[in-house]
Design an enzyme around this catalytic site. Structure first.
Site, PDB file in Angstrom:
ATOM      1  N   ASP A 285       0.860  -1.174   0.000  1.00 30.58           N
ATOM      2  CA  ASP A 285       0.000   0.000   0.000  1.00 30.58           C
ATOM      3  C   ASP A 285       0.904   1.234   0.000  1.00 30.58           C
ATOM      4  OD1 ASP A 285      -3.189   0.650   1.679  1.00 30.58           O
ATOM      5  OD2 ASP A 285      -2.141   1.686   0.055  1.00 30.58           O
TER       6      ASP A 285
HETATM    7  C1  GLC Z   1      -4.452   4.236  -0.245  1.00 34.86           C
HETATM    8  C2  GLC Z   1      -5.312   3.090   0.210  1.00 34.86           C
HETATM    9  C3  GLC Z   1      -5.423   1.971  -0.787  1.00 34.86           C
HETATM   10  C4  GLC Z   1      -5.350   2.541  -2.185  1.00 34.86           C
HETATM   11  C5  GLC Z   1      -3.957   3.099  -2.366  1.00 34.86           C
HETATM   12  C6  GLC Z   1      -3.783   3.764  -3.738  1.00 34.86           C
HETATM   13  O1  GLC Z   1      -3.702   4.740   0.817  1.00 34.86           O
HETATM   14  O2  GLC Z   1      -5.003   2.506   1.472  1.00 34.86           O
HETATM   15  O3  GLC Z   1      -6.660   1.293  -0.541  1.00 34.86           O
HETATM   16  O4  GLC Z   1      -5.611   1.525  -3.135  1.00 34.86           O
HETATM   17  O5  GLC Z   1      -3.598   4.019  -1.358  1.00 34.86           O
HETATM   18  O6  GLC Z   1      -4.605   4.872  -3.833  1.00 34.86           O
END
Ligand code: GLC
Length: 753
Positions: A285
């Protein structure tokens, strides 16, 4: 008596569905040989480049450095860069100017729609209709791929038992079985059985794992769970995503039992790879690799890179620790080249399965004819209506007549576009949204007058700080609302949260109606009670809300969640009876935030709550029961369940039993009922939940129609993880309850020998 024991891995391989098998068999030697050949040519910097994903601009533009890195073979993927023309411009650099011409994979958060926005996932789950959820994902995939997106960071399959956590909005609620069914449906919808097709995209099961168990419901917070709870509650939807063939996983932000999930070898390697045989790719993430420094498990960026890559993350989202420190780590013998190659292999495997080497470019003409197609809007309208849950309808207040005369519509959310899409709105545009007020005005007859008053103001900012002016405006707003309500023949209160009050980084310590909405409702209801006018509430929410006073005073409450682009039409379809609501709650509605975390499938404890017994598990000040239980939802017609039957009074541990029931539409209007099967293993080697959902079916019946519904229960439904983490079906009595929510229904029992 024999206990049936099945090793976890055996279950995984035995239950692998066709999709995963088809996908990996098509991949087979051809893809692996192509990967071998390409790997052999790659320099270490080029390998590390494949493991780097960088963020585009929020509006979809690439950043200048992306082209430079792509040309140098130092970029594997972007997120947020979107739109066929912009994607093609950057892709051309990678494919036509880099040494090895490896295409980029373009990712985006297509959570509940790309441009045509569907209900938030929690709302879609409330449809208890996997086919509808799959359809929504397929529409999102078609629009996304046409717009140059190859990979979505969805489905979010985190189990959530604490409504304070804002991201409950993005998942399928509190139940492992419903969550697993919805996870698989979304993976199928996004990927089909071949995600190289021009209308499919790669799915990503997230956030691996247990992110929804954040202590205090506070986003990004610590999670600490037993292996038994993880395997029983939090793993099943992820396992279902693997069985459905999900191409990728996303590791999470949270530490799990002290180990950050973006560097956790037990979850990333032992469970995901060794037990479940997942051969896809894991992306971290956003910055979660570098955040292992803040977690206190990495001494610095190089350490974070080593931990993340060594323990099972393949691609790094946004932080650049692997690309920056990978070469010295390998040179100094701190990072084996085999770990780098294994990660690159997985990235290339997904790119090849997605067809990017054969068709790296988007079709700009296709984008223009695909996005926001009328049939996609119609699908969004239908799914939104099927997602709505009729929580209360005393005296049959709903449906309203379209000839109602004078209708007062009260609440700022009734005249709002942006908030109808909830959070994670993809490329959705407020200008595309049909407001609830517009939907109502288009639905009523020409003889009906619709008056509107905003009532009171709500916003994220006002959750903390309110000005005197705002309070004064609210008072005037309530006076205006009472005025139009007094003049009306029927009143509709549109209340709830704004879209920004749930989703990421949007936990709330209170789950009450924000602002003075309750006071507004109470003033309007009190002012019109004597006139016996129909009063109904439409709720817009990204989480369960603690609304005991509203539930006590409002005769009718329809939960519309955040319905998406077609909000106004879908709400009007249900309010005026064109669609009979059939949704059911995927989450428990508590009476009070103090009851959280809360779920229907709780363990009995040694002192189950008894009002008459002080020393039992309950509160002094709040009833322990939910305001509205998991699985609850009413209809404009009535249904009866009759004559539950079991195929046998006793079965072997590896046997199955069929559970049949007759369901009849006993009302005067066609409608849907969701027949739900709950099981209790009465005595076992570990304490088992008081009830667990194990099967369900949404059936459509005409007035007077009666239908038999049959379910099969076997080891997958009757088993559990024992103290040695073996999946077992133990002998003894099982109670079955067939109902239309987590409480009540028809009882039966059988024995496992
Ligand atoms: C965010 C979220 C995740 C998302 C990623 C890209 O922080 O936790 O669910 O897909 O970043 O946007």
């Amino acid at each position: 008596m024999r206990t049936l024991t099945i090793a976890g891995a055996l279950i995984a391989s035995a239950l692998l569905t066709g999709a995963a098998a088809t996908q990996s068999s098509r991949a087979g030697t051809d893809v692996e040989q192509r990967i071998d050949a390409l790997l052999a040519k790659m320099t270490l910097p080029e390998k590390l480049g494949q493991l780097q994903q960088l963020d585009g601009e929020a509006n979809g533009n690439a950043r200048p450095e992306h082209a430079e890195l792509a040309k140098a073979g130092r970029l594997g993927s972007t997120l947020n860069v979107r739109g066929a023309a912009r994607v093609n411009a950057l892709q051309r650099v990678a494919v036509e100017q880099s040494r090895l011409r490896v295409p980029l994979i373009f990712a985006f958060d297509v959570i509940h729609g790309y441009r045509t926005v569907f209900p938030i996932p929690l709302g879609e789950a409330a449809s208890w209709d996997p086919a509808a959820v799959e359809r929504a994902a397929a529409v999102a995939a078609a629009e996304s791929r046409a717009s140059g997106i190859h990979w979505t960071f969805a489905p979010m399959v985190d189990i959530a038992r604490d409504a304070r956590w804002g991201r409950v909005a993005e998942g399928s609620g509190e139940d492992p079985h419903l969550g697993a069914i919805m996870a698989a449906a979304r993976v199928r919808g996004f990927q089909g059985d071949d995600y190289s097709r021009p209308d499919r995209i790669v799915a990503c099961a997230k956030h691996w794992v247990a992110y929804g168990a954040a202590e205090g419901g506070r986003d990004y917070n610590t999670t600490d769970l037993s292996e038994h709870t993880l395997r029983t509650i939090y793993f099943p939807p992820f396992h279902a995503a693997v069985q459905a063939g999900a191409g990728t996983f996303m590791s999470a932000f949270n530490s799990l039992n002290g180990v950050p999930t973006s560097g956790n070898p037990w979850t990333l390697r032992q469970i995901l790879r060794d037990e479940w045989k997942f051969d896809g790719m894991v992306v971290s993430d956003y910055n979660s690799i570098s955040e292992m420094i803040a977690h206190g498990v990495a001494a610095g960026e190089a350490d974070a890179a080593r931990i993340g890559l060594t323990n099972g993350v393949d691609m790094e989202m946004v932080s650049r620790t692997i690309a920056t420190h990978g070469e010295p780590l390998v040179r100094e013998g701190k990072l084996p080249m085999s770990a780098v190659d294994e990660a690159v292999r997985r990235v290339l495997r997904i790119k090849m399965r997605a067809g990017l080497f054969e068709r790296p470019y988007a079709d700009e003409a296709l984008e223009r004819t695909t996005v926001l197609k009328p049939e996609f809007r119609q699908a969004a309208r239908e799914v939104a209506a099927r997602s709505m849950v009729l929580l209360k309808n005393d005296g049959g207040v709903l449906p309203l007549s379209t000839d109602v005369g004078r209708l007062a519509v009260i609440g700022m959310l009734a005249n709002d576009r942006e908030n109808m899409m909830g959070n994670w709105t993809g490329d959705g545009r407020a200008s595309d949204v049909v407001t609830i007020l517009e939907g109502i005005r288009q639905a009523v007859s020409p003889k009906t007058t619709v008056d509107y008053a905003a009532g009171v103001g709500i916003s994220v900012e006002r959750l903390r700080v309110e000005t005197d002016q705002q309070r004064a405006d609210d008072e005037r707003g309530m006076d205006e609302a009472v005025k139009i309500a007094t003049a009306a023949d029927a009143i509709l209160l549109v209340l709830g949260e704004t879209g920004g009050m749930s989703g990421e980084a949007s936990s709330r310590a209170s789950i009450d109606l924000p602002g003075r909405q309750l006071a507004l409702a109470e003033r309007v209801i009190a002012a019109t009670r004597g006139a016996k006018k129909p009063v109904a509430v439409v709720l817009l929410n990204g989480r369960p809300l603690a609304i005991p006073e509203l539930a006590q005073q409002a005769p009718a409450i329809l939960d519309a969640w955040f319905p998406g682009t077609e909000a106004g039409h879908a709400v009007a379809d249900v309010l005026f009876g064109r669609v009979n609501p059939g949704g059911k709650l995927p989450v428990t509605f508590p009476r009070h935030v103090g009851q959280l975390p809360m779920s229907y499938n709780y363990l009995p404890t040694g002192r189950p709550p008894q009002a008459s017994q002080k020393y039992t598990s309950k509160y002094l000040d709040v009833d322990v029961t939910p305001l509205f239980p998991f699985g609850h939802g009413l209809s404009y017609t009535t249904f009866a369940l009759r004559d539950v039957r079991l195929s046998a009074p006793r079965i072997a541990a590896d046997g199955t039993v069929r559970v049949s029931v007759d369901v009849e539409n006993t009302g005067v209007r066609a409608g849907d009922e969701v027949v739900q099967v709950y099981v209790r293993d009465v005595v076992a080697s570990v304490s088992r939940p008081v009830t667990e959902l194990k099967a369900f079916s949404r059936v459509s019946l005409r007035p007077g129609q009666r239908q038999q519904v049959t379910f099969t229960l076997g080891p997958r439904e009757l088993g559990f993880y024992n103290q040695r983490m073996q999946w077992v079906v133990e002998p003894g009595r099982f109670d079955v309850r067939v109902g239309t929510s987590a409480v009540g229904g028809l009882q039966a029992s059988f024995e496992v020998q």
